[in-house]
Every structure is written in C-alpha cells, then in structure tokens.
Design an enzyme around this catalytic site. Structure first.
Site, short mmCIF file in Angstrom:
data_model
loop_
_atom_site.label_atom_id
_atom_site.label_comp_id
_atom_site.label_asym_id
_atom_site.label_seq_id
_atom_site.Cartn_x
_atom_site.Cartn_y
_atom_site.Cartn_z
N SER A 1 51.08 25.17 34.34
CA SER A 1 50.86 24.20 33.26
C SER A 1 52.12 23.98 32.45
O SER A 1 52.94 24.91 32.28
CB SER A 1 49.76 24.74 32.35
N TYR B 1 46.30 30.85 26.89
CA TYR B 1 46.22 30.02 28.10
C TYR B 1 47.59 29.96 28.77
O TYR B 1 47.74 30.23 29.96
CB TYR B 1 45.72 28.61 27.75
N1 LIG Z 1 44.06 18.63 33.48
C1 LIG Z 1 45.26 18.92 32.98
O1 LIG Z 1 45.84 18.16 32.19
C2 LIG Z 1 45.95 20.20 33.36
C3 LIG Z 1 47.22 20.45 32.81
C4 LIG Z 1 47.88 21.62 33.16
C5 LIG Z 1 47.32 22.50 34.06
N2 LIG Z 1 46.09 22.26 34.57
C6 LIG Z 1 45.52 23.22 35.52
O2 LIG Z 1 45.06 22.51 36.65
C7 LIG Z 1 43.93 23.17 37.21
C8 LIG Z 1 42.76 22.21 37.32
O3 LIG Z 1 42.44 21.74 36.01
P1 LIG Z 1 41.33 20.66 35.73
O4 LIG Z 1 41.84 19.76 34.68
O5 LIG Z 1 40.84 20.10 37.01
O6 LIG Z 1 40.22 21.59 35.05
P2 LIG Z 1 38.65 21.70 35.31
O7 LIG Z 1 38.15 22.63 34.25
O8 LIG Z 1 38.05 20.35 35.41
O9 LIG Z 1 38.57 22.39 36.72
C9 LIG Z 1 38.63 23.79 36.92
C10 LIG Z 1 37.43 24.19 37.76
O10 LIG Z 1 37.53 25.59 38.01
C11 LIG Z 1 36.25 26.15 37.94
N3 LIG Z 1 36.40 27.56 37.61
C12 LIG Z 1 36.81 28.12 36.44
N4 LIG Z 1 36.80 29.46 36.54
C13 LIG Z 1 36.40 29.75 37.80
C14 LIG Z 1 36.17 30.95 38.49
N5 LIG Z 1 36.38 32.15 37.91
N6 LIG Z 1 35.75 30.90 39.77
C15 LIG Z 1 35.52 29.70 40.38
N7 LIG Z 1 35.69 28.52 39.76
C16 LIG Z 1 36.14 28.55 38.48
C17 LIG Z 1 35.52 25.38 36.87
O11 LIG Z 1 34.10 25.42 37.07
C18 LIG Z 1 36.10 23.98 37.06
O12 LIG Z 1 35.24 23.17 37.85
C19 LIG Z 1 43.65 24.39 36.31
O13 LIG Z 1 44.30 25.50 36.89
C20 LIG Z 1 44.34 24.00 35.00
O14 LIG Z 1 44.72 25.16 34.27
C21 LIG Z 1 45.38 21.12 34.24
#
Ligand SMILES: NC(=O)c1ccc[n+]([C@@H]2O[C@H](COP(=O)([O-])OP(=O)(O)OC[C@H]3O[C@@H](n4cnc5c(N)ncnc54)[C@H](O)[C@@H]3O)[C@@H](O)[C@H]2O)c1
Length: 324
Positions: A129, A154
């Site tokens: 991130s 985080y």
């Molecule tokens: N969306 C953004 O702007 C952004 C920015 C930086 C980093 N990220 C990273 O990208 C990745 C995806 O993010 P996103 O926006 O799709 O988030 P999201 O919350 O929509 O998706 C994450 C998914 O992981 C699942 N999850 C969480 N803990 C879990 C576990 N222990 N076992 C199995 N499943 C689990 C959740 O149910 C969720 O569906 C994450 O690693 C997040 O930290 C996202």
C-alpha cells in the site's frame, strides 16, 4: 496452471479474477467474506464470478494454516498466487488492530508458506500500500525512499508483509512482487472509501466530511488500471537478481486535490455536496503521489484513466447497483 487469487470477493480481487477468467485462465478464489463492510456486496461480486466455469471458490481464512493447506492440496494446478486478501483501511486500524495482525501478518505468513510448499510457484504477487510512505514529504513517492516511519498500524502491517516476502524470496528463491496500490476506486468499489462515501452521502442529501479542511491530495487510481498492472506483473516474474523479490508502486501518477475530486463527483451526479470541513484524522496522510517509472520500465504498464473518465463510470455503476 491456475492462479490462486485471495480476497476474490473483495473490490480488487473481484476485478482481477474477472479479468483472468475473461482471458480464459482458471482461477481458484479464496475469501472469508467478513463483515468489515456489507457482505452482500461481496456476495454479489462472487455471484458474478461463479458464472464462469473456470472459477472455483473456497470460503476460507488465509490465516488458518490447515484450511489453506487443504485448499492447496485440492489444487495442485496452482502455480501463481495473487494475494490480495487483507484487512484494509487506515482508520479502522485504530479501532480493531488485531484484525490487521491476523489477516496481514499471520495471513501473509500462511500465504508465503503455501507458496513455499507448492510444487511450482512461478510468482507470488501481493498487495502492499501507498500508506507505507507515511508522512514522507519528498514527492512523488519512490520505491527508493525510506519507509521506516508508518503512521498507522495498517501501514506497519503492509511494510511487514514486504519484509516477510523478501525473506521468503531470499531463503527459498520464491519470486515475489509487492505492489503498493495508490487509492483505488471504480465500479464495485469499497464502501469505506472516499468515492463511495461521497457519492452515497450526496445522493442521500447528507453532508460529507472532508478532513484536513480539504487540504489533501491523492493519487486516485482507476481499478481497471490497477488490474492491468497486477496482471502484467503476475504473468512475468522478477529475474536476474540474487533475491528474486521486487516492490513497485501502482498509481495514476497524478496527485489530485481533494476539492477537484469532489467537483468531478458533483458534476457526474448533477448534485452539489454539502461539505463539513474537519481537522486531519489520526493515521491519515496529507498527500500521495506515485512514481511509477520502474513499473513502466519493467512491465510497460501505464495508467490510462483520469478521474474525469473514471468517476462517471463509478457513479453509473453505483446508481445501477443501488437503483438510485
Ligand atoms: N483499495 C485500495 O485503494 C487499496 C490501496 C492500497 C492497498 N490495498 C490493498 O489491496 C488489497 C485488496 O484491497 P481491496 O480494496 O480489494 O479490499 P477489500 O476489503 O474489498 O478486499 C479484501 C478481501 O479480503 C477478504 N479478507 C480479509 N481478511 C481475510 C482473511 N483473513 N482470510 C480471507 N479473506 C480475507 C475480505 O473479506 C475482502 O473481501 C488489500 O491487500 C489492501 O490492503 C487496497
């Protein structure tokens, strides 16, 4: 050969899985479908993925070693991992810190062990991130910059995930690539993020909260660009290095002032926002801006979508999905 995509019911995992399936690649999806935000949205994403015969889904917790070992043993065809499951969100890490160590530290370890024990692991690609840059003032943020001063748990867990991946690449020669995503938005987006919160509140005639009195900038990245970057990276692998571990930024390479982001939303909705200005929130950062040159050089990735194109697409999806 198949891809294991974790977080497949999540925002980015859903889009990534869908794109792979459209390309005819088999996808093994894993997600625990937790209630950090409305699980109905996650189920609706999954319902679309389940229409593809090449999609197999396991409702499992990535931090539960035995459950994940079972998934791996059922699918010896997995050779590439796109690990996106995590506890996301900066603000919630002040409320429920243990959710972050569970999914982002324990979960990262289980996923690395899984990669280590695969018969063949061509590439372990995982989400990091932009928050790892903390309050760094040198812009744009470069992968060469120091990231030792996180301002939220985080961010600390995401940086820890990069270190753990590096260690596994060093010890076991697992090709790994961490992708530092910069504020992703788009259709099927996350309800805890600005685009979603603002559109929802404006449509409901409610005020929107804008932090640091609006003096914030974000490198907003459209989800299709993120997916293109993830898949460009996942289909290759780091090479020519003693330790096959790399980290890249994926952003739009444009740092937009928050007030401009809000104006584009207002224009797209044809409605005015009622803005309440608030001070900076703990754990938040004032500005993000991605240096994406290394990704352009190594993978030919270049983001295409400005917020002027991306926000109307998000608004159209929101209005159709929620029938408002
Ligand atoms: N969306 C953004 O702007 C952004 C920015 C930086 C980093 N990220 C990273 O990208 C990745 C995806 O993010 P996103 O926006 O799709 O988030 P999201 O919350 O929509 O998706 C994450 C998914 O992981 C699942 N999850 C969480 N803990 C879990 C576990 N222990 N076992 C199995 N499943 C689990 C959740 O149910 C969720 O569906 C994450 O690693 C997040 O930290 C996202």
């Amino acid at each position: 050969m198949a891809y294991l995509v974790t977080g497949a019911a999540g925002f980015i995992g859903f889009h990534t899985s869908q794109k792979l399936l459209e390309r005819g690649e088999p996808v093994i999806g894993v997600d625990v479908v937790n209630d950090y935000y409305d699980p109905a949205l996650k189920e609706a994403r999954l319902a679309l993925l389940k229409k593809y015969p090449a999609f197999t889904f396991h409702r499992a917790d990535i931090a539960e070693r035995e459950d994940m070992e079972k998934v791996a043993s059922l699918h010896p065809e997995i050779t590439r991992i796109i690990h996106l499951a995590a506890q996301a969100g900066v603000r919630y890490s002040l409320i429920n810190p243990y959710a972050y160590t569970h999914s982002n530290i324990d979960g990262q370890l289980v996923m690395l062990e899984l990669a280590r024990n695969l018969k063949q692991c061509d590439h372990f690609v995982y989400a990091s991130s932009s928050s790892v840059y903390g309050s760094n003032e040198k812009l744009p943020f470069s992968i060469e910059d120091r990231v030792d001063h996180p301002v939220s748990l985080y961010a600390a867990t995401k940086k820890a995930g990069e270190l753990m991946a590096h260690c596994y690449s060093h010890l076991y020669q697992i090709p790994s690539t961490g992708l530092r995503f910069f504020t992703v938005y788009g259709p099927w987006g996350r309800p805890d993020m600005a685009a979603f919160l603002f559109v929802k509140a404006i449509l409901e005639g409610k005020p929107i909260k804008v932090f640091n009195h609006g003096d914030m900038r974000r490198d907003f990245t459209f989800v299709d660009d993120i997916v293109e970057g993830i898949l460009a990276v996942a289909s290759g692998q780091p090479s020519g290095m003693a330790v096959p571990a790399k980290v890249y930024n994926i952003g739009n390479h444009r740092s937009e002032p928050l007030p401009r982001f809000i104006s584009v939303i207002e224009e797209s909705l044809g409605l005015k926002a009622n803005i309440i200005y608030e001070p900076m929130q703990a754990g938040d950062v004032k500005e993000t801006f991605a240096d994406i040159d290394p990704l352009v050089k190594d993978y030919g990735f270049y983001p295409k979508t400005s917020i002027d194109e991306g926000i109307p697409k998000f608004v159209t999806w929101y209005r159709e999905f929620y029938k408002v």
